[in-house]
Design a protein around this motif. Sequence first.
Motif, PDB file in Angstrom:
ATOM      1  N   LEU A  68       0.861  -1.188   0.000  1.00  0.00           N
ATOM      2  CA  LEU A  68       0.000   0.000   0.000  1.00  0.00           C
ATOM      3  C   LEU A  68       0.896   1.237   0.000  1.00  0.00           C
ATOM      4  CD1 LEU A  68      -2.663   1.593   0.307  1.00  0.00           C
ATOM      5  CD2 LEU A  68      -2.443   1.267   2.783  1.00  0.00           C
ATOM      6  N   MET A  69       0.691   2.102  -0.994  1.00  0.00           N
ATOM      7  CA  MET A  69       1.391   3.385  -1.049  1.00  0.00           C
ATOM      8  C   MET A  69       0.372   4.480  -0.791  1.00  0.00           C
ATOM      9  SD  MET A  69       3.812   2.386  -4.253  1.00  0.00           S
ATOM     10  CE  MET A  69       2.687   1.060  -4.671  1.00  0.00           C
ATOM     11  N   LEU A  70       0.718   5.385   0.126  1.00  0.00           N
ATOM     12  CA  LEU A  70      -0.242   6.391   0.589  1.00  0.00           C
ATOM     13  C   LEU A  70       0.463   7.729   0.727  1.00  0.00           C
ATOM     14  CD1 LEU A  70      -3.190   6.723   1.667  1.00  0.00           C
ATOM     15  CD2 LEU A  70      -2.263   6.268   3.941  1.00  0.00           C
ATOM     16  N   SER A  71      -0.168   8.778   0.200  1.00  0.00           N
ATOM     17  CA  SER A  71       0.369  10.139   0.337  1.00  0.00           C
ATOM     18  C   SER A  71      -0.784  11.109   0.488  1.00  0.00           C
ATOM     19  CB  SER A  71       1.230  10.516  -0.872  1.00  0.00           C
ATOM     20  OG  SER A  71       0.448  10.506  -2.059  1.00  0.00           O
ATOM     21  N   ARG A  72      -0.479  12.229   1.124  1.00  0.00           N
ATOM     22  CA  ARG A  72      -1.511  13.235   1.375  1.00  0.00           C
ATOM     23  C   ARG A  72      -1.169  14.513   0.627  1.00  0.00           C
ATOM     24  NH1 ARG A  72      -3.030  16.387   6.957  1.00  0.00           N
ATOM     25  NH2 ARG A  72      -5.240  16.733   6.537  1.00  0.00           N
ATOM     26  N   GLN A  73      -2.053  14.935  -0.250  1.00  0.00           N
ATOM     27  CA  GLN A  73      -1.879  16.155  -1.015  1.00  0.00           C
ATOM     28  C   GLN A  73      -2.714  17.261  -0.395  1.00  0.00           C
ATOM     29  OE1 GLN A  73       0.328  16.322  -3.492  1.00  0.00           O
ATOM     30  NE2 GLN A  73       0.791  14.151  -3.152  1.00  0.00           N
ATOM     31  N   THR A  74      -2.069  18.359  -0.043  1.00  0.00           N
ATOM     32  CA  THR A  74      -2.788  19.466   0.597  1.00  0.00           C
ATOM     33  C   THR A  74      -3.008  20.588  -0.411  1.00  0.00           C
ATOM     34  OG1 THR A  74      -0.740  20.512   1.316  1.00  0.00           O
ATOM     35  CG2 THR A  74      -1.749  18.926   2.822  1.00  0.00           C
ATOM     36  N   THR A  75      -4.073  21.313  -0.192  1.00  0.00           N
ATOM     37  CA  THR A  75      -4.373  22.469  -1.039  1.00  0.00           C
ATOM     38  C   THR A  75      -3.898  23.761  -0.388  1.00  0.00           C
ATOM     39  OG1 THR A  75      -6.573  22.606  -0.038  1.00  0.00           O
ATOM     40  CG2 THR A  75      -6.363  21.329  -2.062  1.00  0.00           C
ATOM     41  N   SER A  76      -3.546  23.699   0.877  1.00  0.00           N
ATOM     42  CA  SER A  76      -3.076  24.898   1.572  1.00  0.00           C
ATOM     43  C   SER A  76      -1.549  24.961   1.512  1.00  0.00           C
ATOM     44  CB  SER A  76      -3.531  24.895   3.034  1.00  0.00           C
ATOM     45  OG  SER A  76      -3.026  23.766   3.703  1.00  0.00           O
ATOM     46  N   LEU A  77      -1.007  26.115   1.141  1.00  0.00           N
ATOM     47  CA  LEU A  77       0.426  26.327   1.034  1.00  0.00           C
ATOM     48  C   LEU A  77       0.855  27.420   1.996  1.00  0.00           C
ATOM     49  CD1 LEU A  77       0.807  26.285  -2.859  1.00  0.00           C
ATOM     50  CD2 LEU A  77       1.262  24.413  -1.278  1.00  0.00           C
ATOM     51  N   THR A  78       2.049  27.279   2.525  1.00  0.00           N
ATOM     52  CA  THR A  78       2.625  28.276   3.419  1.00  0.00           C
ATOM     53  C   THR A  78       3.850  28.885   2.757  1.00  0.00           C
ATOM     54  OG1 THR A  78       1.883  27.053   5.358  1.00  0.00           O
ATOM     55  CG2 THR A  78       3.610  28.682   5.701  1.00  0.00           C
ATOM     56  N   VAL A  79       3.892  30.244   2.699  1.00  0.00           N
ATOM     57  CA  VAL A  79       5.020  30.941   2.095  1.00  0.00           C
ATOM     58  C   VAL A  79       6.008  31.317   3.185  1.00  0.00           C
ATOM     59  CG1 VAL A  79       5.747  32.941   0.729  1.00  0.00           C
ATOM     60  CG2 VAL A  79       3.550  31.836   0.259  1.00  0.00           C
ATOM     61  N   ASN A  80       7.248  30.937   3.002  1.00  0.00           N
ATOM     62  CA  ASN A  80       8.302  31.248   3.959  1.00  0.00           C
ATOM     63  C   ASN A  80       8.831  32.647   3.658  1.00  0.00           C
ATOM     64  OD1 ASN A  80      10.581  31.360   5.596  1.00  0.00           O
ATOM     65  ND2 ASN A  80      11.077  29.182   5.273  1.00  0.00           N
ATOM     66  N   ARG A  81       8.181  33.664   4.250  1.00  0.00           N
ATOM     67  CA  ARG A  81       8.543  35.057   3.973  1.00  0.00           C
ATOM     68  C   ARG A  81       9.927  35.401   4.527  1.00  0.00           C
ATOM     69  NH1 ARG A  81       4.148  38.117   2.290  1.00  0.00           N
ATOM     70  NH2 ARG A  81       5.318  40.006   2.855  1.00  0.00           N
ATOM     71  N   GLU A  82      10.286  34.765   5.611  1.00  0.00           N
ATOM     72  CA  GLU A  82      11.603  35.036   6.195  1.00  0.00           C
ATOM     73  C   GLU A  82      12.717  34.648   5.225  1.00  0.00           C
ATOM     74  OE1 GLU A  82      14.287  33.753  10.112  1.00  0.00           O
ATOM     75  OE2 GLU A  82      12.176  33.169   9.953  1.00  0.00           O
ATOM     76  N   LEU A  83      12.538  33.515   4.543  1.00  0.00           N
ATOM     77  CA  LEU A  83      13.536  33.080   3.583  1.00  0.00           C
ATOM     78  C   LEU A  83      13.579  34.014   2.385  1.00  0.00           C
ATOM     79  CD1 LEU A  83      15.615  31.025   2.695  1.00  0.00           C
ATOM     80  CD2 LEU A  83      13.768  29.587   1.808  1.00  0.00           C
ATOM     81  N   ILE A  84      12.418  34.544   1.968  1.00  0.00           N
ATOM     82  CA  ILE A  84      12.383  35.489   0.845  1.00  0.00           C
ATOM     83  C   ILE A  84      13.154  36.763   1.211  1.00  0.00           C
ATOM     84  CG2 ILE A  84      10.885  36.999  -0.508  1.00  0.00           C
ATOM     85  CD1 ILE A  84       8.781  34.830  -0.486  1.00  0.00           C
ATOM     86  N   GLU A  85      12.947  37.262   2.456  1.00  0.00           N
ATOM     87  CA  GLU A  85      13.658  38.459   2.900  1.00  0.00           C
ATOM     88  C   GLU A  85      15.163  38.240   2.891  1.00  0.00           C
ATOM     89  OE1 GLU A  85      12.449  41.381   3.412  1.00  0.00           O
ATOM     90  OE2 GLU A  85      10.327  40.827   3.245  1.00  0.00           O
ATOM     91  N   GLN A  86      15.594  37.053   3.283  1.00  0.00           N
ATOM     92  CA  GLN A  86      17.021  36.749   3.284  1.00  0.00           C
ATOM     93  C   GLN A  86      17.581  36.751   1.871  1.00  0.00           C
ATOM     94  OE1 GLN A  86      17.539  33.066   5.380  1.00  0.00           O
ATOM     95  NE2 GLN A  86      16.846  33.903   7.356  1.00  0.00           N
ATOM     96  N   ILE A  87      16.816  36.228   0.932  1.00  0.00           N
ATOM     97  CA  ILE A  87      17.264  36.189  -0.456  1.00  0.00           C
ATOM     98  C   ILE A  87      17.368  37.597  -1.025  1.00  0.00           C
ATOM     99  CG2 ILE A  87      16.644  35.440  -2.792  1.00  0.00           C
ATOM    100  CD1 ILE A  87      15.385  32.951  -1.535  1.00  0.00           C
ATOM    101  N   LEU A  88      16.353  38.450  -0.768  1.00  0.00           N
ATOM    102  CA  LEU A  88      16.363  39.822  -1.275  1.00  0.00           C
ATOM    103  C   LEU A  88      17.499  40.623  -0.649  1.00  0.00           C
ATOM    104  CD1 LEU A  88      12.524  40.588  -1.296  1.00  0.00           C
ATOM    105  CD2 LEU A  88      13.985  40.019  -3.247  1.00  0.00           C
ATOM    106  N   GLU A  89      17.752  40.387   0.634  1.00  0.00           N
ATOM    107  CA  GLU A  89      18.849  41.091   1.308  1.00  0.00           C
ATOM    108  C   GLU A  89      20.192  40.689   0.702  1.00  0.00           C
ATOM    109  OE1 GLU A  89      20.765  41.579   5.798  1.00  0.00           O
ATOM    110  OE2 GLU A  89      18.834  40.568   5.511  1.00  0.00           O
ATOM    111  N   LEU A  90      20.359  39.394   0.413  1.00  0.00           N
ATOM    112  CA  LEU A  90      21.588  38.934  -0.194  1.00  0.00           C
ATOM    113  C   LEU A  90      21.764  39.527  -1.577  1.00  0.00           C
ATOM    114  CD1 LEU A  90      24.061  37.072  -0.269  1.00  0.00           C
ATOM    115  CD2 LEU A  90      22.554  35.232  -1.073  1.00  0.00           C
TER     116      LEU A  90
END
Length: 297
Positions: A68-90
Amino acid sequence: MTGYARVEGTHDSGDGAAQWQWSWEVKSVNGKGLDIRFRLPGGFDALEIPARKLIGTKLGRGSLSVSLMLSRQTTSLTVNRELIEQILELQGTLEAEGKIYPSPPRLDSLLSVRGILETEEEPAQDPAQKEALIAALMAGLETVLKPLSDMRGEEGAHLANMLTAHLDTLAGLSKAAKDTADLQPGQQRERMKQQIAEILEQSPPVSEERLGQELALLATKADIREEVDRLDAHVAACRDLVNAGGVIGRKLDFICQELNRESNTICSKAASLALTNIGLELKSTVEQFREQVQNVE
């Protein structure tokens, strides 16, 4: 019995955000009994007991591998804004140092960076949702067993034809053995005369009572009618089982032992080379029949 089947499906968790994707894969090879090995995802080990019970109601024999192979697909996504800020700062730092040309950041490029978008992969904890998921998985298992049974049934039909052909051969050899024995009474008489002469030459001489017993024993040993009758009865019993179908492998395997016993006795009683050859053919055909029986459920 051999077979393979795979079925895929989905199950809505009911929380409005997640959907489970599952797939059952079942492989079956020949086996004397019903041997089932499971590969289940973590947290779903409890499925093995009802799954084993369900398979037992559908199949009676074979070595099965069930995955049996089982996986859960979610429709809700979380954006990692902290990582985006680090990229823009770099990017700003590198532009100020002249190490890269100034360029506006592209949204698609940012979203392609690993870790920017995060999905929820945790399984549902609500007991009612878990119970509904297990019910859907069990329904999927019952579904995958249908094409597996159909494939095994096709193989069974082919095996039935092969078994019937072997039984036809056995019936023909049984008749040939009887006809050969009936056509050679002279050889049997000469053999008995020789054996009687050997008895009479014994010292001290045997009594009349003992001589009568020996003559009766020799006559019995030279007669293969009982063996042929039993052989025919066993062949008829095998035909009935093959025609009836169902779980018949063990019964056929037992009758094979009786067929082999009668064939051996006919060989030991043979008074001619022709009858000996027929007995050997009987033994060979019984062995071929027995080998195919090992594949029958």
